[in-house]
Structures are given as structure tokens and as C-alpha cells.
Design a protein around this motif. Structure first.
Motif: not given
Length: 196
Positions: A63-66, A159-163, A166-167
Motif C-alpha cells: 500500500l505504501t508503494k501504491i 476498520e482494519m482496511m481504514f487503519n 491511514k497508516n
């Protein structure tokens, strides 16, 4: 929309029109490969039923790379099986909810079918690929011997996906509805948009 850079990760034999497609069958590895674009250059990244095939602890890096490749204001759209709905079906012992005709969660492995509702539930967290148990997304080895090949290896609720999103730096995250644009139309999906 003519000049927008649209990227689909996955898509198989049903890629989204006008999207540049990257998937394992085309030699792309979402865990190890970078998208071949400049940082801050992509308008939209679309991933339908891909994230549950990524080892859980690799997900933040992916997700960071995206996020890095998206333009400011660009967004990521993610669809995957909804863990909350899967858990609710397990608690209610609702075997019918696990049928692929009722939810887009994945086919139940023959072993899991013999284990009761817990087997149906566990199949959504970790599973072998339907049809070809030796051709999964992640191979498991003991020493130098392959002992298994897995398909689903992660699961997420909102909730997991949201966090997670956001992280890694997304400024806004929203649960969305499945639309006619989406590759999979079945029930039981978590659909999320995240904006940079």
C-alpha cells in the motif's frame, strides 16, 4: 478523463477498460515490483480481490508503494471479501452465506467442507486455489520441499482496511458501494476508496 493515468492491479481475463493492467500472469509481482511510473503520477489504482492474496504483513509495504505513485488527490479503490460479514455468517452458523452463489468469498475447499462451520470460516482466511491446488499465490516450503500452495492468505474488515490505509498516508478513506464498473458484482464484498 482522457489524459488520466489509470492502473489496475490484477484483472485477470476481465481487465477494466482504459486501465493499464499489471498482474502476476503478465510477470508483475505486487510484493516485490514497483509500478513503472514516476512518483505522484497515477490518478487511480484499482484492485479487486487482490489484497486477500497478499501475505498480511506485506500489505503495508504494498500500500505504501501504491500511495507513493498516486498523484495528490488520486485514489486507490480496493475490493475484497468482507471479514465482518464472514464472521457474522460464522457466528450465525449460516452455511448458505458461504456459497459462492451468495457471496464472492471464494470456493470452499473439500477439506474445509468436512470440518463444519469453522472450516467454512477458515477457508476465507487461508485457502488453496480452486481447481489447481498447486498453483496458488504463495507457496509454502519445508526446507527445499514445497508442501502447499495458498490462495487467500489475508482477510480484512473495514476498520482494519481504514487503519492500514491511514497508516501508510492516505488522507481520506471511505467505505463505498460495489458499482457496475467493478469486476465482481457478488455480495459479501468490502469496497473501499482511499484518497492521497
Amino acid at each position: 478523463m482522457n489524459n488520466e493515468l489509470l492502473v489496475e492491479i490484477g484483472g485477470g481475463h476481465r481487465p477494466r477498460p482504459n486501465y493499464q493492467q499489471f498482474e502476476s500472469d503478465l510477470g508483475y509481482n505486487i510484493i516485490t515490483d514497483e509500478l513503472p511510473y514516476e512518483d505522484n503520477s497515477i490518478d487511480v489504482v484499482y484492485m479487486s480481490h487482490i489484497i486477500e492474496h497478499i501475505p498480511f504483513y506485506c500489505t503495508p509495504g504494498v500500500l505504501t508503494k501504491i500511495h507513493k505513485k498516486l498523484k495528490p488527490g488520486g485514489y486507490l479503490r480496493v475490493l475484497c471479501p468482507d471479514l465482518e460479514q464472514i464472521i457474522n455468517a460464522y457466528v450465525k452458523k449460516d452455511y448458505d452465506a458461504f456459497l459462492r452463489s451468495n457471496n464472492h468469498w471464494g470456493s470452499i475447499h473439500p477439506l474445509n467442507k468436512t470440518l463444519g462451520i469453522g472450516g467454512f470460516f477458515l477457508n476465507q482466511i487461508i485457502s488453496q486455489p480452486a481447481g489447481d491446488p498447486d498453483n496458488g499465490d504463495v507457496d509454502i516450503y519445508v526446507g527445499d520441499k514445497k508442501v502447499s500452495s495458498q490462495a487467500h492468505i489475508s482477510a480484512f474488515d473495514f476498520e482494519m482496511m481504514f487503519n492500514l490505509l491511514k497508516n501508510v498516508g492516505f488522507s481520506s478513506v471511505a467505505r463505498t458501494e460495489v458499482t457496475s464498473f467493478d469486476a465482481h458484482q457478488g455480495s459479501g464484498q468490502l469496497s473501499v476508496n482511499a484518497w492521497k
